[in-house]
Design an enzyme around this catalytic site. Structure first.
Site: not given
Length: 399
Positions: A152, A161, A185, A276, A287, A289, A292, A339
């Site tokens: 990312d 946190d 992100h 999206n 995604a 493939y 995954t 995401s």
């Protein structure tokens, strides 16, 4: 020497009865000449060698080129796919190399989310973490010692946190620096997976899992496919258990597929966001493939979020609408996107693996699909649904 003439010299050596051998020295000279060429528009490409022997010879001979003219610094090696990335003239197709190398454009790829708004503080358990029933599992598993590679924008190492939940990771854009997040992100994704600040902050799905931030994306949330491949290679080398891929693109990349297959074969579970675009029969790569786990997004009402891609390519849905998580400078932001849904699934897999570390990627995918909670307003199809951690753990107990 002209480009076409160089290509000719590269393929002219032909062993008896076989295909031509790659003339590695001439190939390196070609790279030198094209990289030195400043009067032609260039673009980033990925070149993969069809034969491992050609790739090995190329890597061995590259350092022997005189340093003044060496293209070494401009070439990035990707060993697991027997490839390199470099800049070449835009019109160059390397057609003369057919049978020895494949070439593809090194495409741009983007993170899957849109910033909504800043939140003053987030305390306790976010709604998405509760909705997938993660807190009910914490008496049994918290994801202890499970390593999640988050490819990312990096992470905020100083976020209160996340301090207990991070390893060093890697910065692929600047190897000498820590993978600090300059976008937000990656920090948001890491928070949903593994935030652990019970007294003052938020708690993620698997609060005792360990995030390895792999910074492949710049401050705009943009990366090249070659950066993603290098990130996947790092995750394989460093024995991650899960890779979170909250990004996607429309075009298929055989080089990226090769890296995904290698990670899958190494026993790493890859979780990828579907995109999206609100499409019914399409999801983004990687995604799409089959190696995954493809994730769509739901709302608080357990309906598919309007922005989420949907349909048969989706393996599981998870909360992705108005998700509050960690942000830069110790802050919190609300974001929506597939995401955000993906990070819930990565956390859930960490919970599962801490209990049953011997599970394979294929077994985990089947367990998740078998243990979904049916979506609201979707009576026709029971084969898709939302992530449910308790059903998932029960499915393993029965197996």
């Amino acid at each position: 020497m002209q480009f076409a003439a160089l290509v000719h010299t590269i393929v002219q050596h032909r062993p008896s009865g076989g295909k031509p051998n790659l003339d590695t020295a001439a190939f390196i000279r070609l790279l030198q000449d094209t990289m030195a060429c400043t009067d032609t528009a260039t673009e980033k490409r990925i070149i993969r060698f069809q034969h491992v022997s050609d790739y090995r010879r190329f890597i061995q001979q590259l350092p022997e080129v005189p340093s003044s003219s060496s293209p070494q610094k401009s070439i990035r090696q990707m060993p697991t796919i027997r490839g390199i990335s470099c800049r070449l003239p835009a019109e160059e197709t390397l057609e003369c190399f057919s049978g020895r190398v494949w070439i593809e454009k090194d495409c741009k790829i983007s993170v899957h989310a849109s910033t909504q708004k800043s939140i003053a503080v987030e305390k306790g358990i976010p709604w998405g973490v509760s909705q997938i029933k993660a807190p009910l599992a914490w008496s049994t598993t918290t994801g202890h010692h499970i390593k999640v590679g988050v490819i990312d924008t990096g992470v905020d190492f100083n976020h209160p946190d996340l301090r207990q939940s991070l390893s060093r990771g890697i910065n692929l854009l600047n190897r000498s620096m820590l993978p600090h997040d300059d976008n937000g992100h990656g920090t948001h994704i890491a928070g949903t997976i593994a935030a652990a600040n019970q007294l003052k902050g938020m708690i993620g799905v698997a609060p005792r899992s360990l995030i390895s931030p792999v910074k492949a994306f710049d401050h705009n949330g943009s990366a090249f496919v070659s950066d993603i491949i290098l990130g996947i290679e790092w995750c394989v080398r460093n024995r991650m258990n899960v890779i979170n891929m909250s990004f996607g693109m429309k075009t298929r990349s055989k080089a990226l597929l090769g890296a995904v297959i290698n990670a899958h074969n190494a026993g790493i579970i890859i979780v990828a966001s579907s995109g999206n675009d609100g499409k019914r029969r399409s999801v983004d790569y990687p995604a799409r493939y089959p190696q995954t786990i493809s994730v769509g997004a739901t709302t608080k009402l357990r309906r598919v979020a309007p922005f989420s891609n949907r349909g048969t390519y989706i393996d599981v849905y998870a909360p992705g609408d108005k998700i509050v998580s960690a942000w830069l400078q110790g802050k919190y932001h609300e974001m929506s996107g597939t995401s955000m849904a993906t990070s819930h699934v990565s956390g859930a897999i960490a919970l599962l693996l801490a209990m049953k570390p011997e599970l394979t990627p294929t077994e985990i995918k089947n367990i998740i699909k078998r243990s979904i909670q049916p979506l609201r307003g979707n009576k026709a199809r029971r084969t898709i649904g939302e992530l449910d951690v308790m059903r998932m753990l029960q499915a393993v107990e029965k197996a």
